[in-house]
Design a protein around this motif. Sequence first.
Motif, short mmCIF file in Angstrom:
data_model
loop_
_atom_site.label_atom_id
_atom_site.label_comp_id
_atom_site.label_asym_id
_atom_site.label_seq_id
_atom_site.Cartn_x
_atom_site.Cartn_y
_atom_site.Cartn_z
N GLU A 1 45.93 36.57 39.16
CA GLU A 1 45.06 35.68 38.38
C GLU A 1 45.38 34.21 38.67
O GLU A 1 44.49 33.37 38.77
N MET A 2 46.68 33.92 38.81
CA MET A 2 47.07 32.54 39.13
C MET A 2 46.52 32.12 40.50
O MET A 2 46.24 30.96 40.72
N GLY A 3 46.39 33.10 41.40
CA GLY A 3 45.81 32.79 42.71
C GLY A 3 44.39 32.26 42.58
O GLY A 3 43.95 31.43 43.38
N ALA A 4 43.69 32.73 41.56
CA ALA A 4 42.30 32.31 41.37
C ALA A 4 42.20 31.16 40.37
O ALA A 4 41.13 30.90 39.83
N TYR A 5 43.32 30.46 40.14
CA TYR A 5 43.38 29.42 39.09
C TYR A 5 42.26 28.39 39.19
O TYR A 5 41.68 27.98 38.20
N GLN A 6 41.94 27.98 40.42
CA GLN A 6 40.94 26.92 40.61
C GLN A 6 39.51 27.41 40.44
O GLN A 6 38.60 26.61 40.33
N ARG A 7 39.35 28.72 40.48
CA ARG A 7 37.97 29.23 40.47
C ARG A 7 37.42 29.33 39.07
O ARG A 7 38.14 29.53 38.10
N LYS A 8 36.11 29.17 38.99
CA LYS A 8 35.44 29.35 37.71
C LYS A 8 34.65 30.63 37.76
O LYS A 8 34.30 31.11 38.83
N GLY A 9 34.39 31.21 36.61
CA GLY A 9 33.60 32.43 36.57
C GLY A 9 34.45 33.67 36.77
O GLY A 9 35.68 33.60 36.80
N SER A 10 33.79 34.80 36.93
CA SER A 10 34.47 36.08 36.96
C SER A 10 35.21 36.29 38.28
O SER A 10 34.72 35.95 39.36
N ILE A 11 36.41 36.83 38.17
CA ILE A 11 37.18 37.11 39.38
C ILE A 11 37.38 38.62 39.52
O ILE A 11 38.07 39.08 40.41
N LYS A 12 36.74 39.37 38.63
CA LYS A 12 36.93 40.82 38.57
C LYS A 12 36.67 41.48 39.93
O LYS A 12 37.47 42.28 40.40
N GLN A 13 35.54 41.10 40.55
CA GLN A 13 35.15 41.72 41.81
C GLN A 13 36.23 41.51 42.88
O GLN A 13 36.57 42.43 43.62
N ASP A 14 36.75 40.28 42.93
CA ASP A 14 37.76 39.99 43.94
C ASP A 14 39.09 40.66 43.63
O ASP A 14 39.82 41.04 44.53
N LEU A 15 39.39 40.78 42.33
CA LEU A 15 40.60 41.52 41.94
C LEU A 15 40.50 42.95 42.45
O LEU A 15 41.44 43.48 43.05
N ASP A 16 39.35 43.58 42.21
CA ASP A 16 39.15 44.95 42.67
C ASP A 16 39.31 45.04 44.18
O ASP A 16 39.91 45.96 44.72
N LYS A 17 38.76 44.01 44.86
CA LYS A 17 38.78 44.03 46.32
C LYS A 17 40.22 43.95 46.86
O LYS A 17 40.60 44.72 47.75
N VAL A 18 41.03 43.02 46.33
CA VAL A 18 42.40 42.92 46.86
C VAL A 18 43.23 44.14 46.47
O VAL A 18 44.11 44.55 47.21
N MET A 19 42.93 44.70 45.29
CA MET A 19 43.69 45.88 44.90
C MET A 19 43.32 47.10 45.75
O MET A 19 44.12 48.00 45.93
#
Lengths: 232, 294
Positions: A98-116
């Motif tokens: 989550e800290m990796g996406a600190y600068q981003r706004k909006g949902s990061i769910k999709q990218d979390l799923d992708k890296v996992m």
Amino acid sequence: MLSVNNIQTYYGNIQALKNVSIEVPQGSIVTILGANGAGKTTTMKSIAGVLKPKQGTITFLDEDITNKNPDELVRKGISLVPEGRAILSGMTVLENLEMGAYQRKGSIKQDLDKVMERFPILKERQSQLGGTLSGGQQQMLAIARALMAKPKLLLLDEPSMGLAPLIVKDIFQIVKEINEEGTTVLLVEQNARQALKIADHAYVLETGRVIKSGSAKELLKDSSIKEAYLGH
Amino acid sequence: MILEQLINGLTLGSIYAIVALGYTLVFGVLGIINMAHGEIFMFGAFMGVVITHTLQLPLALAFVVAIAVTALLGLFLELLALRPLRGKKGVSHLAPLISTIGVSIFLENLAHHFFGAGNRPFNTSFSEISVQIGSVTIYAVQLVIFAIAVLLMVGLSFWLSKTKAGKALRACAENLEAASLLGVNTKKMIMMTVVIASAMGGIAGILVGMAFNSVTPQMGLTMGLKGLAIIILGGMGSVRGAMAGGLILGLSETMIVVFGESGYRDAIAFIAIIVILLVRPQGLFGQAAPEARR
């Protein structure tokens, strides 16, 4: 995409980079080789904004970024996975991502799923503290965390350091895949042979200077490189 | 008697915990001890005096003013005493400690100048309201203090563990460079930490005013030293440690009174801390320093 022009970087009064120029074309993998103390990490830190060069300029996508801070550069699309990985050991794997996406706004769910999906071990260990992971897992986490920022240029400083050969192979495979998906990569490595195999271009650093550069294929065959960095 | 002292101890301990949280947040992120924290706390208490006693305005407003004034003091502390020393070559790591001592002396004298050296009373409309349960008397003011303190601790814990900004603060506390490489504006984060810590000191100041009905310019030093002892007890930089340590000190101070040794109250509380530290030198929730592990 990135061009480093004659930068000179100091630690106090000690000059670590005497004159370094590097070009990283969009979509490529460029690797920087060199012995300990050659200035590889200093170069990476100068690009990422951790250190500020005294002389020279760095441009990224035609914009001068020489004196920008790391957080501004993350926003512009440059992420550094530092030497030693810098995992937040008191925070969980998920929190690290989550800290990796600190600068981003909006949902990061999709990218979390992708890296996992790419790193199944991180999914398995997501609620574990970062500090409890093994070295290889921490390196995966560090790369995954940097990807969460959706960087255009990924800087990797010694991703294979201290890892078992089998895991090193995995890491290089992952770096190659990330590049094939469209992320430009600048890679610093001690493991010259592996690095040259996946890279397009290479630079050789010695005591703060670029002493050789060229296509990775050429350098793999170069006799002086063979002798100094490939071990035979 | 024991029950009453238990309630007194919880009230006092929860105030200590809030003072210690201010120390521990700043230590966690900056690695320095903010020696001016006690004086910022004292300013919070005086804001309570000014609003409730001098101006005869409601207590709720005192909280708002105290938070605003102490947050502003925190901002000045960061901009004038801490930031100029940060990241400069040749600055000793003790320099920020000394500069915060300077700020604490300045603030204490400022309080002398504005508020006088003597004791100032603190008005709360409900200071005399109490409930009698059996032989135990509970004052409403104690319940209010305890409720505010618990709310603040729960709120802070939630903020640190669940929100984006809270996580960024923890990341900064662990590794400033790593946090900045992840895109955290560390300059802003440090400023926010000092401001939040100071505002917590301000709230604690009002709570102490409510509890003891007296405020002096010297109270910052005593409370500051206790806060310091608590974070050493709880573990430097540990949020849970500050809360637990505060309650332990508060309870041990008041429980000693039960056994008739009120004159030794401070001494015995600090002896307890020494004993705990002999067993766990890193503090209750602290981690052993990496150097010691190697």
